[in-house]
Motif scaffolding. Structure first.
Motif, PDB file in Angstrom:
ATOM      1  N   GLY A  77      -2.827 -36.298 -39.251  1.00 15.05           N
ATOM      2  CA  GLY A  77      -3.441 -35.204 -39.992  1.00 15.05           C
ATOM      3  C   GLY A  77      -4.094 -35.795 -41.226  1.00 15.05           C
ATOM      4  N   TYR A  78      -5.381 -35.573 -41.382  1.00 15.15           N
ATOM      5  CA  TYR A  78      -6.144 -36.234 -42.449  1.00 15.15           C
ATOM      6  C   TYR A  78      -6.735 -35.200 -43.395  1.00 15.15           C
ATOM      7  N   VAL A  79      -6.496 -35.395 -44.683  1.00 13.62           N
ATOM      8  CA  VAL A  79      -7.090 -34.546 -45.716  1.00 13.62           C
ATOM      9  C   VAL A  79      -8.010 -35.417 -46.560  1.00 13.62           C
ATOM     10  N   PRO A  80      -9.330 -35.273 -46.407  1.00 11.15           N
ATOM     11  CA  PRO A  80     -10.269 -36.071 -47.191  1.00 11.15           C
ATOM     12  C   PRO A  80     -10.311 -35.605 -48.640  1.00 11.15           C
ATOM     13  N   GLY A 116      -2.912 -21.464 -39.659  1.00  9.47           N
ATOM     14  CA  GLY A 116      -3.742 -22.191 -40.609  1.00  9.47           C
ATOM     15  C   GLY A 116      -4.382 -21.272 -41.633  1.00  9.47           C
ATOM     16  N   LEU A 117      -4.898 -20.135 -41.188  1.00  8.41           N
ATOM     17  CA  LEU A 117      -5.491 -19.173 -42.112  1.00  8.41           C
ATOM     18  C   LEU A 117      -4.444 -18.658 -43.092  1.00  8.41           C
ATOM     19  N   ARG A 139      -9.528 -26.584 -50.484  1.00  7.38           N
ATOM     20  CA  ARG A 139      -8.545 -27.660 -50.338  1.00  7.38           C
ATOM     21  C   ARG A 139      -7.368 -27.189 -49.484  1.00  7.38           C
ATOM     22  N   ARG A 140      -6.914 -25.960 -49.708  1.00  5.35           N
ATOM     23  CA  ARG A 140      -5.805 -25.443 -48.893  1.00  5.35           C
ATOM     24  C   ARG A 140      -6.197 -25.367 -47.427  1.00  5.35           C
ATOM     25  N   LEU A 141      -7.460 -25.034 -47.162  1.00  3.04           N
ATOM     26  CA  LEU A 141      -7.933 -24.963 -45.781  1.00  3.04           C
ATOM     27  C   LEU A 141      -7.914 -26.356 -45.135  1.00  3.04           C
ATOM     28  N   ALA A 144      -4.399 -27.019 -44.222  1.00  2.00           N
ATOM     29  CA  ALA A 144      -4.052 -26.223 -43.047  1.00  2.00           C
ATOM     30  C   ALA A 144      -4.623 -26.856 -41.782  1.00  2.00           C
ATOM     31  N   ARG A 145      -5.853 -27.340 -41.849  1.00  2.00           N
ATOM     32  CA  ARG A 145      -6.465 -27.992 -40.694  1.00  2.00           C
ATOM     33  C   ARG A 145      -5.681 -29.241 -40.301  1.00  2.00           C
ATOM     34  N   ALA A 146      -5.271 -30.030 -41.309  1.00  2.00           N
ATOM     35  CA  ALA A 146      -4.552 -31.274 -41.020  1.00  2.00           C
ATOM     36  C   ALA A 146      -3.221 -31.023 -40.326  1.00  2.00           C
TER      37      ALA A 146
END
Length: 309
Positions: A77-80, A116-117, A139-141, A144-146
């Motif tokens: 899970g990656y958060v850029p 995620g939402l 950023r929270r989204l 959630a995606r990660a």
């Protein structure tokens, strides 16, 4: 869980990750700090499979990015560092696209998107456009995606940037939960203010990992001086005299002091021995009340501010 073996990454014809060898095991949460341009973002993007390798290899959960990149990316899970910039794209579509790529389908995909939402604070607002979200919500989204596919490995680039205290606490809980559950986290911390949810700390400089230890002050303390801040209400000048002495040869060791204001003194102390205890003892003997005595700024930030002896 993550193994970097002499990794080289180039950007614009310049080597930005220079033969990095690094391991992060199950249950370990590693914070990577370094000055701007040290190579943190490039290293993390390479681990996440977002940048090509120009040398070496990276294995994630036993899968080589060179030999089996799809399998490696499937457990990450990656958060850029930046919120998504996709004008007109709906939040639910943004999540669904990633969930599909992660192998989720049908009801499982729909449930993941709803979770995620909810995690992003967008329950019932799946039609919200990405370009209309505030920075914090965007950023929270990303977080959630990660987490949509319950990854075993989290790669977080500057995860606390721009977050309010509530969101920051939520990220710290996420890192702690990964640690407790045996997952792996590697995060670049831009301001070097590393919270206690991390088990290990690495220092990156000019594309190389120059230190990698458990995240405890004692592991990094020897070989340098550290700045401590002493709060002595209305007695800063007296505290400085007690610590440094009129000739720089007091019982506290003649330490260099700086009076910040009427209540505050900064003193430089070596990491070895009992210098900090000696300073406190000198103040107590001098009849000076000590309100607080602590490293300032936090010691990880000081690692970047002054070179080791």
């Amino acid at each position: 869980m993550i193994r970097c073996d002499r990794v080289i990454v180039e950007r614009g014809g310049r080597m930005v990750v220079d033969r990095v060898t690094l391991g992060v095991g199950p249950g370990e949460t590693l914070a990577v700090i370094g000055r701007s341009g040290a190579g943190k973002t490039s290293l993390l993007a390479a681990i996440a499979g977002g940048l090509p390798l120009h040398g070496g290899d990276i294995a994630v959960a036993g899968h080589s990015l060179r030999g089996d990149g799809d399998a490696a990316r499937a457990v990450i899970g990656y958060v850029p560092p930046l919120p998504p910039s996709r004008p007109g794209v709906r939040a639910d579509d943004f999540l669904a696209l990633f969930a599909t790529a992660a192998g989720l389908h049908g009801r499982v995909l729909a449930a993941a998107v709803e979770r995620g939402l909810d995690a992003a604070g967008l329950r019932g607002r799946g039609d919200a456009r990405l370009d209309q979200l505030g920075d914090g919500q965007a950023r929270r989204l990303l977080f959630a995606r990660a987490m949509l596919h319950a990854p075993a490995v989290l790669v977080l680039d500057d995860p606390f940037a721009g977050l309010d205290p509530t969101d920051r606490s939520a990220v710290e809980r996420l890192v702690t939960d990964m640690h407790i559950g045996g997952g792996t986290v590697i995060a670049a911390i831009g301001d070097a203010l590393v919270p206690e949810c991390f088990t290990h700390l690495a220092v990156m400089d000019q594309g190389r990992i120059v230190r990698h230890e458990r995240f405890v002050f004692a592991a990094f303390a020897p070989g340098r001086e550290w700045r401590f801040r002493v709060r002595c209400p209305a007695a800063a000048e007296a505290a400085a005299r007690a610590v440094a002495g009129p000739t720089g040869s007091s019982a506290a060791g003649g330490r260099a002091c700086e009076v910040i204001d009427a209540d505050t003194v900064d003193v430089l102390l070596p990491g070895e021995g009992h210098a900090a205890a000696a300073v406190v003892q000198a103040l107590v003997r001098g009849g000076i009340a000590v309100e607080s005595f602590a490293l300032h700024p936090a010691w990880p930030a000081q690692l970047l501010a002054t070179p080791a002896a």
